[in-house]
Design an enzyme around this catalytic site. Structure first.
Site, PDB file in Angstrom:
ATOM      1  N   ASN A  19       0.879  -1.172   0.000  1.00 38.71           N
ATOM      2  CA  ASN A  19       0.000   0.000   0.000  1.00 38.71           C
ATOM      3  C   ASN A  19       0.915   1.219   0.000  1.00 38.71           C
ATOM      4  O   ASN A  19       1.466   1.595   1.035  1.00 38.71           O
ATOM      5  CB  ASN A  19      -0.903  -0.028   1.238  1.00 38.71           C
ATOM      6  CG  ASN A  19      -1.883   1.126   1.269  1.00 38.71           C
ATOM      7  OD1 ASN A  19      -1.791   2.055   0.456  1.00 38.71           O
ATOM      8  ND2 ASN A  19      -2.816   1.084   2.198  1.00 38.71           N
ATOM      9  N   ARG A  55      -2.409  -1.993  -3.703  1.00 38.85           N
ATOM     10  CA  ARG A  55      -3.613  -1.180  -3.573  1.00 38.85           C
ATOM     11  C   ARG A  55      -3.511   0.013  -4.529  1.00 38.85           C
ATOM     12  O   ARG A  55      -2.509   0.742  -4.513  1.00 38.85           O
ATOM     13  CB  ARG A  55      -3.728  -0.668  -2.143  1.00 38.85           C
ATOM     14  CG  ARG A  55      -4.883   0.277  -1.987  1.00 38.85           C
ATOM     15  CD  ARG A  55      -4.961   0.829  -0.588  1.00 38.85           C
ATOM     16  NE  ARG A  55      -6.116   1.695  -0.499  1.00 38.85           N
ATOM     17  CZ  ARG A  55      -6.128   2.860   0.122  1.00 38.85           C
ATOM     18  NH1 ARG A  55      -5.051   3.303   0.734  1.00 38.85           N
ATOM     19  NH2 ARG A  55      -7.212   3.581   0.156  1.00 38.85           N
ATOM     20  N   HIS A 108     -12.874   2.715  -0.516  1.00 37.53           N
ATOM     21  CA  HIS A 108     -12.884   1.697   0.546  1.00 37.53           C
ATOM     22  C   HIS A 108     -13.498   0.379   0.058  1.00 37.53           C
ATOM     23  O   HIS A 108     -13.956  -0.430   0.850  1.00 37.53           O
ATOM     24  CB  HIS A 108     -13.699   2.147   1.778  1.00 37.53           C
ATOM     25  CG  HIS A 108     -13.087   3.242   2.565  1.00 37.53           C
ATOM     26  ND1 HIS A 108     -13.849   4.213   3.190  1.00 37.53           N
ATOM     27  CD2 HIS A 108     -11.806   3.529   2.865  1.00 37.53           C
ATOM     28  CE1 HIS A 108     -13.060   5.060   3.824  1.00 37.53           C
ATOM     29  NE2 HIS A 108     -11.808   4.668   3.639  1.00 37.53           N
ATOM     30  N   ARG A 115     -11.969  15.429   7.061  1.00 37.09           N
ATOM     31  CA  ARG A 115     -12.782  15.836   5.907  1.00 37.09           C
ATOM     32  C   ARG A 115     -14.202  16.178   6.347  1.00 37.09           C
ATOM     33  O   ARG A 115     -14.769  15.507   7.202  1.00 37.09           O
ATOM     34  CB  ARG A 115     -12.857  14.723   4.869  1.00 37.09           C
ATOM     35  CG  ARG A 115     -11.530  14.347   4.264  1.00 37.09           C
ATOM     36  CD  ARG A 115     -11.741  13.396   3.081  1.00 37.09           C
ATOM     37  NE  ARG A 115     -10.479  12.777   2.693  1.00 37.09           N
ATOM     38  CZ  ARG A 115     -10.252  11.461   2.718  1.00 37.09           C
ATOM     39  NH1 ARG A 115     -11.203  10.623   3.079  1.00 37.09           N
ATOM     40  NH2 ARG A 115      -9.083  10.987   2.366  1.00 37.09           N
ATOM     41  N   ARG A 149     -10.746   8.872  19.863  1.00 37.82           N
ATOM     42  CA  ARG A 149     -10.469   8.611  21.279  1.00 37.82           C
ATOM     43  C   ARG A 149     -10.456   9.907  22.087  1.00 37.82           C
ATOM     44  O   ARG A 149     -11.049   9.988  23.159  1.00 37.82           O
ATOM     45  CB  ARG A 149      -9.114   7.901  21.449  1.00 37.82           C
ATOM     46  CG  ARG A 149      -9.176   6.417  21.172  1.00 37.82           C
ATOM     47  CD  ARG A 149      -7.803   5.848  20.998  1.00 37.82           C
ATOM     48  NE  ARG A 149      -7.203   6.378  19.763  1.00 37.82           N
ATOM     49  CZ  ARG A 149      -6.280   5.748  19.056  1.00 37.82           C
ATOM     50  NH1 ARG A 149      -5.793   4.598  19.473  1.00 37.82           N
ATOM     51  NH2 ARG A 149      -5.797   6.258  17.949  1.00 37.82           N
ATOM     52  N   GLU A 152     -14.662  -0.267  14.847  1.00 38.83           N
ATOM     53  CA  GLU A 152     -14.311  -1.448  15.630  1.00 38.83           C
ATOM     54  C   GLU A 152     -14.161  -1.142  17.113  1.00 38.83           C
ATOM     55  O   GLU A 152     -14.295  -2.038  17.946  1.00 38.83           O
ATOM     56  CB  GLU A 152     -12.998  -2.050  15.102  1.00 38.83           C
ATOM     57  CG  GLU A 152     -13.129  -2.683  13.732  1.00 38.83           C
ATOM     58  CD  GLU A 152     -11.786  -2.955  13.066  1.00 38.83           C
ATOM     59  OE1 GLU A 152     -10.802  -3.213  13.784  1.00 38.83           O
ATOM     60  OE2 GLU A 152     -11.738  -2.907  11.814  1.00 38.83           O
ATOM     61  N   GLU A 197      -8.036  -5.264   4.884  1.00 36.21           N
ATOM     62  CA  GLU A 197      -7.885  -4.948   3.461  1.00 36.21           C
ATOM     63  C   GLU A 197      -6.690  -5.679   2.859  1.00 36.21           C
ATOM     64  O   GLU A 197      -6.731  -6.096   1.701  1.00 36.21           O
ATOM     65  CB  GLU A 197      -7.735  -3.428   3.282  1.00 36.21           C
ATOM     66  CG  GLU A 197      -9.055  -2.705   3.551  1.00 36.21           C
ATOM     67  CD  GLU A 197      -8.892  -1.243   3.935  1.00 36.21           C
ATOM     68  OE1 GLU A 197      -8.392  -0.978   5.043  1.00 36.21           O
ATOM     69  OE2 GLU A 197      -9.259  -0.367   3.141  1.00 36.21           O
TER      70      GLU A 197
HETATM   71  P1  ADP Z   1      -7.262   4.785   8.457  1.00 41.33           P
HETATM   72  O1  ADP Z   1      -8.482   5.327   7.779  1.00 41.33           O
HETATM   73  O2  ADP Z   1      -6.138   5.761   8.561  1.00 41.33           O
HETATM   74  O3  ADP Z   1      -6.860   3.405   7.968  1.00 41.33           O
HETATM   75  P2  ADP Z   1      -8.127   3.478  10.910  1.00 41.33           P
HETATM   76  O4  ADP Z   1      -9.155   2.574  10.351  1.00 41.33           O
HETATM   77  O5  ADP Z   1      -6.897   2.875  11.473  1.00 41.33           O
HETATM   78  O6  ADP Z   1      -7.720   4.636   9.932  1.00 41.33           O
HETATM   79  O7  ADP Z   1      -8.824   4.388  12.021  1.00 41.33           O
HETATM   80  C1  ADP Z   1      -8.090   5.372  12.681  1.00 41.33           C
HETATM   81  C2  ADP Z   1      -8.969   6.074  13.659  1.00 41.33           C
HETATM   82  O8  ADP Z   1      -9.616   5.137  14.523  1.00 41.33           O
HETATM   83  C3  ADP Z   1      -8.187   6.978  14.597  1.00 41.33           C
HETATM   84  O9  ADP Z   1      -8.059   8.250  14.052  1.00 41.33           O
HETATM   85  C4  ADP Z   1      -9.058   7.003  15.824  1.00 41.33           C
HETATM   86  O10 ADP Z   1      -9.937   8.109  15.713  1.00 41.33           O
HETATM   87  C5  ADP Z   1      -9.893   5.764  15.757  1.00 41.33           C
HETATM   88  N1  ADP Z   1      -9.616   4.832  16.857  1.00 41.33           N
HETATM   89  C6  ADP Z   1      -8.597   3.965  16.960  1.00 41.33           C
HETATM   90  N2  ADP Z   1      -8.665   3.300  18.143  1.00 41.33           N
HETATM   91  C7  ADP Z   1      -9.767   3.765  18.789  1.00 41.33           C
HETATM   92  C8  ADP Z   1     -10.384   3.499  20.052  1.00 41.33           C
HETATM   93  N3  ADP Z   1      -9.887   2.594  20.890  1.00 41.33           N
HETATM   94  N4  ADP Z   1     -11.505   4.173  20.361  1.00 41.33           N
HETATM   95  C9  ADP Z   1     -12.019   5.091  19.519  1.00 41.33           C
HETATM   96  N5  ADP Z   1     -11.489   5.386  18.324  1.00 41.33           N
HETATM   97  C10 ADP Z   1     -10.368   4.746  17.967  1.00 41.33           C
END
Ligand code: ADP
Length: 405
Positions: free
Chosen positions: A8, A98, A187, A248, A291, A340, A391
């Site tokens: 990626n 990707r 996505h 965004r 978070r 998640e 992915e």
């Molecule tokens: P990307 O789109 O960059 O692949 P991810 O799917 O890894 O991103 O998601 C990243 C986001 O997930 C972080 O910016 C954060 O806001 C959120 N995140 C990660 N862990 C947690 C958590 N334990 N609780 C709430 N939000 C979380």
């Protein structure tokens, strides 16, 4: 052993994953950041055999100045040689890449040829930030792994089944056609993977299910999947449309741009940066990390509370709209970093939707787990799931399928 290397390649980063496809087990992952920006940072993580858990992984920091993608690949090869697993002992049979924008041209995994590279380059006008970086990764990877097939997997491909009513913007048809302005959706690899996993979890044929997949990461999108086919999705010509995201804005009245141009004197690059990089949760609450938003909201912070409310309000609106488009929904799945992990986002996005047959079990929703799981009650008509996306595995599966013919 059938080993696939997944790449990626972003504008300033390279992520890789080496996967043993016989067991669908990750052997190693890596991330090289700040390519071409001085003081690059790199990590290489080796999974121990016979374990799926992160606990059994060992991460190495690799200090390196990485001016370009060719050097990034050289560093990746060094990391494999130094920390393992040995690529001589586990040679990749193919490399899966990707690629963000496949336009209307690419709707399935495609073996990379010179022609395909020209087409990816030609699509740069639709994805000026992403496609050049993806192509740089492909070119560098071909030099690093000359003897194996390279396969391009497009983020847009899964959405090629959108009907014209869903992908057409109501603007001058000639302008739209000339400049290829339509909704493409993104996505796709994640939406496809998660919708297939969801069918396995509920134990029903994919062909029978009407599903919503909520991919909530830093970027976020929702897709309506009917019988395994994407029929509606929230991202458009670019990943800017739809849900509120980390940085965004998602949906906005386009006239806001005319207004800001005329009244605030912002030019097109400033407007692009405003909506893509300084909006969303960051614009509202000063942070793009959910978070932090959740913590500050719990402490009563007004900006974080509003950001949260705007974020879930938008999701709920899309859930309702897509319910109507599908005429009913059997399964809703949450995935990616926010989907998640953020129980309050899941609970609030679907609260008050009992009339649609959606009942969340608070205890199930709040239990922290890395496994796929049901979070609706047993008598909820709609099954609500949390499914970790993967992915890289999906790219590796599609790559293997095409090289095996
Ligand atoms: P990307 O789109 O960059 O692949 P991810 O799917 O890894 O991103 O998601 C990243 C986001 O997930 C972080 O910016 C954060 O806001 C959120 N995140 C990660 N862990 C947690 C958590 N334990 N609780 C709430 N939000 C979380």
């Amino acid at each position: 052993m059938s080993v696939i290397l997944v790449i990626n390649s972003g504008s300033s980063s390279l992520k890789y994953q080496l996967i043993d496809m016989d067991a669908e087990r990750t052997l190693a992952t890596g991330l090289i950041e700040r390519i071409g920006r001085g003081e690059s940072a790199a990590t290489h993580t080796v999974r121990h055999p016979s374990s799926r858990s992160d606990a059994a992984a060992e991460t190495f920091r690799v200090d390196a100045d990485v001016p370009d993608h060719d050097v990034a690949f050289a560093r990746m090869l060094d990391a494999f040689a130094e920390h393992g697993p040995s690529l001589d002992a586990n040679p990749p049979i193919a490399v899966g890449h990707r690629v963000v924008q496949g336009g209307a041209r690419f709707f399935e995994p495609t073996i990379v040829t010179d022609r395909v590279k020209r087409d990816i380059e030609e699509l740069e006008e639709l994805a000026p930030l992403h496609n050049p970086a993806n192509l740089a990764g492909i070119t560098a990877a071909e030099r690093a792994f000359p003897g194996v097939p390279h396969v391009a997997i497009f983020d847009t491909a899964f959405h090629q089944t959108l009907p014209p009513a869903a992908y057409t913007y109501a603007i001058d048809a000639d302008v739209a056609e000339k400049y290829r302005v339509r909704r493409y959706g993104f996505h796709g690899t994640s939406h496809k993977y998660v919708s297939e996993q969801a069918a396995l979890i509920v134990g029903r044929p994919l062909a029978e299910l009407r599903q919503l997949v909520l991919h909530l990461g830093n970027g976020a999108s929702i897709t309506a999947v009917d019988g395994g086919r994407s029929v509606e999705t929230s991202m458009g010509l670019t990943p800017l449309e739809g849900l509120v995201m980390g940085t965004r804005s998602g949906d906005i009245d386009p006239a806001v741009l005319f207004h800001l141009h005329r009244r605030a004197g912002l030019d097109v690059d400033e407007l692009d940066s405003l909506l893509n990089k300084r909006s969303g949760l960051l614009g509202l609450a000063g942070t793009n990390d959910v978070r932090d938003v959740l913590e500050r909201r719990a402490a009563g912070d007004a900006a974080a509370t509003l950001a949260f409310d705007v974020y879930v309000h938008r999701i709920k609106g899309y859930v309702g709209a897509y319910f109507a488009q599908l005429g009913g929904v059997d399964v809703i799945s949450f995935t990616a970093g926010v989907g998640e992990n953020a129980a309050p986002v899941r609970a609030e996005s679907l609260s008050g939707l009992e009339r649609l047959g959606i009942l969340i079990d608070a205890e199930r929703n709040e239990s922290a787990s890395r496994e796929a799981r049901v979070i609706s009650t047993d008598d909820s008509e709609v099954t609500v799931l949390v499914i970790p996306t993967n992915e890289e595995l999906e790219i590796a599966r599609q790559t293997l399928a095409i090289v095996e013919g």
